[in-house]
Scaffold this motif. Structure first.
Motif, PDB file in Angstrom:
ATOM      1  N   GLY A 187       0.893  -1.120   0.121  1.00  0.00           N
ATOM      2  CA  GLY A 187      -0.019  -0.186  -0.186  1.00  0.00           C
ATOM      3  C   GLY A 187       0.839   1.476   0.177  1.00  0.00           C
ATOM      4  O   GLY A 187       0.308   2.106  -0.579  1.00  0.00           O
ATOM      5  N   GLU A 190       2.631   1.465  -3.477  1.00  0.00           N
ATOM      6  CA  GLU A 190       1.619   1.635  -4.815  1.00  0.00           C
ATOM      7  C   GLU A 190       0.608   2.959  -4.419  1.00  0.00           C
ATOM      8  O   GLU A 190       0.520   3.576  -5.605  1.00  0.00           O
ATOM      9  CB  GLU A 190       0.744   0.462  -5.035  1.00  0.00           C
ATOM     10  N   GLN A 191       0.561   3.450  -3.518  1.00  0.00           N
ATOM     11  CA  GLN A 191      -0.434   4.382  -3.205  1.00  0.00           C
ATOM     12  C   GLN A 191       0.170   5.776  -2.614  1.00  0.00           C
ATOM     13  O   GLN A 191      -0.142   6.931  -3.118  1.00  0.00           O
ATOM     14  CB  GLN A 191      -1.565   3.589  -2.335  1.00  0.00           C
ATOM     15  N   ASP A 192       1.137   5.424  -1.938  1.00  0.00           N
ATOM     16  CA  ASP A 192       1.825   6.786  -1.456  1.00  0.00           C
ATOM     17  C   ASP A 192       3.143   7.103  -2.128  1.00  0.00           C
ATOM     18  O   ASP A 192       3.333   8.333  -2.112  1.00  0.00           O
ATOM     19  CB  ASP A 192       2.323   6.533  -0.087  1.00  0.00           C
ATOM     20  N   ALA A 194       4.248   6.036  -5.436  1.00  0.00           N
ATOM     21  CA  ALA A 194       4.137   5.665  -6.750  1.00  0.00           C
ATOM     22  C   ALA A 194       4.914   6.681  -7.831  1.00  0.00           C
ATOM     23  O   ALA A 194       5.461   5.999  -8.746  1.00  0.00           O
ATOM     24  CB  ALA A 194       2.699   5.476  -7.376  1.00  0.00           C
ATOM     25  N   HIS A 212      -1.948  -6.744  -5.788  1.00  0.00           N
ATOM     26  CA  HIS A 212      -1.193  -5.533  -6.115  1.00  0.00           C
ATOM     27  C   HIS A 212      -1.100  -5.676  -7.861  1.00  0.00           C
ATOM     28  O   HIS A 212      -1.443  -6.398  -8.381  1.00  0.00           O
ATOM     29  CB  HIS A 212       0.221  -5.677  -5.664  1.00  0.00           C
TER      30      HIS A 212
END
Length: 341
Positions: A187, A190-192, A194, A212
């Motif tokens: 997380g 990928e989300q913070d 990227a 993922h």
């Protein structure tokens, strides 16, 4: 050991498809001790079926009276009723790698049952051993034990890893389970993060796969031998986002190669990380189960040249002070002989 030692181990101790820190600890230490009689009992420990229960009962019954028996906690802590008939005639030394009820994913009822069973087993034991001071304190407090001995894991010497200037190559070595926290790392990346330059390899059995989408995330499955050495050799930062750890052997495996560590401040991880001569910490510690803190620490590593240089220097210095497996074997031998140091 000056007298023979019997060792009761899980049947899968040498299964390359299911590596674990506990199995690696057992195998490495026992290989350094003389006159060890190994009993590997197949079964789904700590909740074995009838065949495994009979095998353990029969194996214990065949051990001569007054023998010292080292019992891996995964095997013994869930079946106190099998150990109880032998507790008076054998010297039982129980090695707890992880309290059974600390495993994630258990229902409250299952956790309570395992905790009660483990408590019974440990009160049958002559000696209880844990792999870090923090774990020993946890086990003693959980089960009202006056004393728990400590035999920390060692580490094999290893060459320095190659270094990418930007520190972009991340490595997580652990079975993919909720307890190890790979979901938090996925997380965060990928989300913070990227938009930053990174790649991350996950080396470990896919017990609970993490969804993922980013191709820079590579789940390689369990690695061992040369394949694991190669993964470490190409890593810039070890990331261990565990929700619980008794020690964290992968921490010292990384440090042996001069690789800094980003890990959660749980259990024995701070002991494993330690400090370099002079007091510098060779990595970063963050709170468990905190994706924001994990992302912030990774951002600092990936964007901070001075931070990377400082942590790399500390990791290189720390590798010279790491304990050896011979140290562990001597400590465990002394404990089994009844002469802890």
């Amino acid at each position: 050991m000056t007298s023979p030692l019997w060792a009761v181990l899980p049947g899968g101790i040498d299964d390359p498809a299911a590596p674990s820190g506990g199995n690696r600890y057992d195998r490495t230490v026992l290989s350094l001790l003389p006159a060890v009689h190994e009993i590997a009992v197949p079964g789904s420990w700590p909740a074995p079926g009838p065949a495994a229960r009979r095998a353990l009962h029969n194996a214990l019954g065949d051990i001569p009276d007054k023998s010292t028996v080292l019992v891996d906690g995964l095997v013994g802590c869930g079946v106190p009723e099998i150990l109880a008939p032998h507790a008076g005639r054998l010297r039982l030394v129980v090695l707890v790698h992880l309290p059974l009820s600390d495993e994630t994913g258990l229902s409250p009822a299952d956790a309570d049952d395992l905790r009660a069973r483990e408590r019974q087993t440990l009160h049958l034991a002559t000696t209880v051993v844990a792999t870090s001071t923090a774990a020993a304190e946890r086990v003693a407090g959980l089960h009202d034990l006056a004393r728990v001995e400590v035999a920390p894991p060692g580490v094999d010497p290893a060459p320095l890893a190659t270094r990418d200037p930007g520190g972009r190559r991340l490595l997580c070595v652990a079975a993919v389970t909720p307890r190890k926290g790979q979901d938090l790392l996925v997380g965060a990346l990928e989300q913070d993060l990227a938009g930053l330059d990174w790649e991350c390899t996950f080396a470990g059995a896919l017990v609970r796969p993490v969804p993922h989408a980013d191709p820079r995330l590579r789940f390689a499955g369990p690695l061992h031998g040369e394949a694991l050495d190669e993964a470490y050799g190409k890593a810039d930062l070890l990331v261990l986002p565990s929700r619980a750890e008794t020690y964290g052997m992968v921490v010292t495996e990384a440090l042996a190669r001069g690789i800094p560590v980003l890990a959660t401040q749980v259990g024995g991880v701070p002991e494993a990380l330690g400090t370099a001569p002079g007091g510098a910490r060779p990595g970063l510690l963050i709170p468990p189960d905190d994706r924001a803190a994990l992302a912030a620490a990774l951002r600092s590593w990936l964007t901070g040249d001075a931070l990377r240089d400082r942590l790399r220097a500390a990791a290189t210095a720390r590798r010279e002070t790491l304990p050896s497996w011979e140290d562990t074997a001597r400590t465990l031998s002394a404990i089994c002989e009844g002469d802890p140091r």
